[in-house]
Design an enzyme around this catalytic site. Structure first.
Site, PDB file in Angstrom:
ATOM      1  N   ALA A  11       0.819  -1.221   0.000  1.00 15.50           N
ATOM      2  CA  ALA A  11       0.000   0.000   0.000  1.00 15.50           C
ATOM      3  C   ALA A  11       0.847   1.263   0.000  1.00 15.50           C
ATOM      4  CB  ALA A  11      -0.942  -0.010   1.197  1.00 15.50           C
ATOM      5  N   ARG A  16       9.267   8.602  -3.189  1.00 14.00           N
ATOM      6  CA  ARG A  16      10.637   8.874  -3.646  1.00 14.00           C
ATOM      7  C   ARG A  16      10.936   8.346  -5.051  1.00 14.00           C
ATOM      8  NH1 ARG A  16      14.468   6.708   0.709  1.00 14.00           N
ATOM      9  NH2 ARG A  16      12.626   5.702   1.613  1.00 14.00           N
TER      10      ARG A  16
END
Ligand code: UD1
Ligand code: CA
Length: 456
Positions: A11, A16
């Site tokens: 999830a 990033r």
């Protein structure tokens, strides 16, 4: 073996990665990160695979419509414990659960098996000794070695932060215990999350044994958080495939310069030079040689065939002892029989070429059937497209097509026919005859001068 449920945590948002694609759908080899994890899970023959998804969920689900997976939405990411709680309604009372992380593509099925063997009523955790453990949950052991807790980095004391044994995130336990421990989780910690790792302390209170199995293979526990991780894992994955090929006896001129994005099967004494990319399912027979800088996708290449540099092959079958390239382009639907020669700057599309035929220079041959021992001269074009529809060209055995000819399909060149160089053929050419279609006569204009540049 007892029943097995596998819960894959996927999830996480993957901020990033700086990408619109959900993190777990980024690709290693030819497969998405999550597909690697799901394949590992499947190899363990579980009763159920439950994937906890969140961010980009619909896209993730769509990528696996062909798999039997239970999808559970974790709308808000409140921690790994909260994620597993979402799967509870699906966990079978009499099974064990293995927890895997959806962003760890090189997860090792054998290590999972070993961990599962440790369960037998215990809580089994996979750990790893990490030189720089910053950010990871630390495995806290008593003096006698028993595991008593996992403390997350942000919650750890200075002394605990010195521990280098970390939680990989992979664990296994009986479902009865898991359900009970999950119901006891609290989020009174540094991150305000429901930590899955807190189940260790519950296990200790319940006098359930906690065993930590230390793995030595760092890559099998490395998660992907950023593109740099993805690039690194891709190199590791590729080097593992290259090493397997070397072990099977394939000659790789440089194992660091081959990319296998799919499945490559090789016979004996296959040689592959540098910078080749293999995609999809590729089979190379005995003694096949692939020279440098070839891209080969979904192809079967029979024994003794040599592929010269800079050749592109896509969805093509090639018979024995063929000579292909350099700079050839074989497009989908092409089949080449044994002893065929395809040379530089030749493009074939949906062309079937029989034994011993040659197309050696600068040609386009599409939607064409070529018989045996045909020679196609330099610069031959099959005109297969009238702007609306495609038509086939048939060139029968032993035909000879002179250079710079256009064969306007639909058209048949008969057996043993010769087409004179520079002809544009729009009607069938009979067998064994010379057919030519050029400007009527060759003229020379005496006294003709080349134009000269006008001085300003
Ligand atoms: C977790 C472990 C830590 C371990 C580390 C290994 C906890 C509390 N900590 O750290 O001990 O050393 O993994 O990488 O378990 N995820 C969800 N929902 C959530 C949160 C996470 O599905 O609400 C998924 C992520 O997508 C990921 C995995 O769980 O696949 C791990 O999450 P991540 O945030 O990377 O790890 P940490 O919680 O920092
Ligand atoms: Ca011409």
């Amino acid at each position: 073996m007892p029943k097995l449920n596998i819960v894959i945590l996927a999830a996480g948002k993957g901020t990033r990665m700086h990408s619109n694609i959900p993190k777990v759908l980024h690709v290693v080899g030819a497969k998405s990160i999550l597909a690697h994890v799901i394949d590992c899970a499947k190899s363990l023959n579980p009763q159920k695979i439950i994937v906890v998804y969140g961010f980009g969920g619909e896209l993730v689900k769509q990528a696996f419509t062909h798999e039997k997976i239970i999808w559970v939405n974790q709308a808000e990411q409140k921690g790994t414990g909260h994620a597993v709680q979402q799967a509870v309604p699906y966990l079978e009372e009499d099974a064990n659960t293995l927890i895997l992380l959806g962003d760890v593509p090189l997860v090792d099925a054998n290590a999972c098996k070993k961990l599962l063997e440790q369960v037998e009523g215990n809580l089994a955790i996979q750990s790893f000794n990490k030189a720089d453990p910053t950010g990871y949950g630390r495995i806290v052991r008593e003096d006698d070695g028993n595991v008593i807790a996992i403390i997350e980095h942000k919650d750890a004391t200075e002394t605990q932060r010195k521990i280098i044994e970390v939680n990989t995130g992979i664990m296994a336990m009986p479902n009865k215990n898991l359900k009970k421990w999950l119901s006891q989780l609290k989020n009174n910690n540094a991150q305000g999350e429901y930590y899955l790792t807190d189940i260790v302390e519950s296990a200790v209170l319940d006098k359930v044994n906690v065993v930590a199995e230390i793995t030595a293979d760092e890559w099998s526990v490395t998660g992907i958080n950023a593109k740099a991780d993805l690039a690194k894992i891709e190199r590791i994955y590729q080097s593992r495939i290259a090493n397997q090929l070397l072990q099977q006896g394939v000659t790789l001129k440089d194992p660091a310069r081959i990319e296998v994005r799919g499945v490559l099967e090789c016979g004996r004494d296959v040689e592959i030079d540098v910078n080749c990319i293999i995609e999809g399912n590729v089979t190379l027979g005995d003694n096949v040689k692939i020279a440098a800088n070839c891209v080969i996708k979904n192809a079967v290449i029979a024994s003794g065939t040599h592929i010269a540099p800079f050749t592109h092959i896509d969805d093509t079958k090639i018979g024995e002892n063929a000579r292909i390239g350099p700079y050839a382009r074989l497009r989908p639907g092409t089949t080449l029989a044994a002893d065929t020669h395809i040379g530089n700057f030749v493009e074939l599309k949906n062309a079937q070429v029989d034994i011993g035929s040659k197309i050696n220079h600068l040609s386009y041959v599409g939607d064409t059937t070529i018989g045996k021992n045909v020679n196609i001269g330099a610069g031959t074009i099959t005109c297969n497209y009238d702007g609306a529809n495609k038509f086939r060209t048939v060139i029968e055995d032993d035909a000879f097509i002179g250079s710079d000819s256009q064969l306007v399909a639909p058209v048949t060149i008969g057996r043993g026919a010769t087409i004179a160089a520079g002809s544009t053929i729009t009607k069938n050419a009979p067998a064994d005859q010379l057919t030519l279609c050029r400007a009527k006569e060759q003229k020379s204009i005496a006294g003709w001068k080349r134009p000269v540049k006008i001085k300003q």
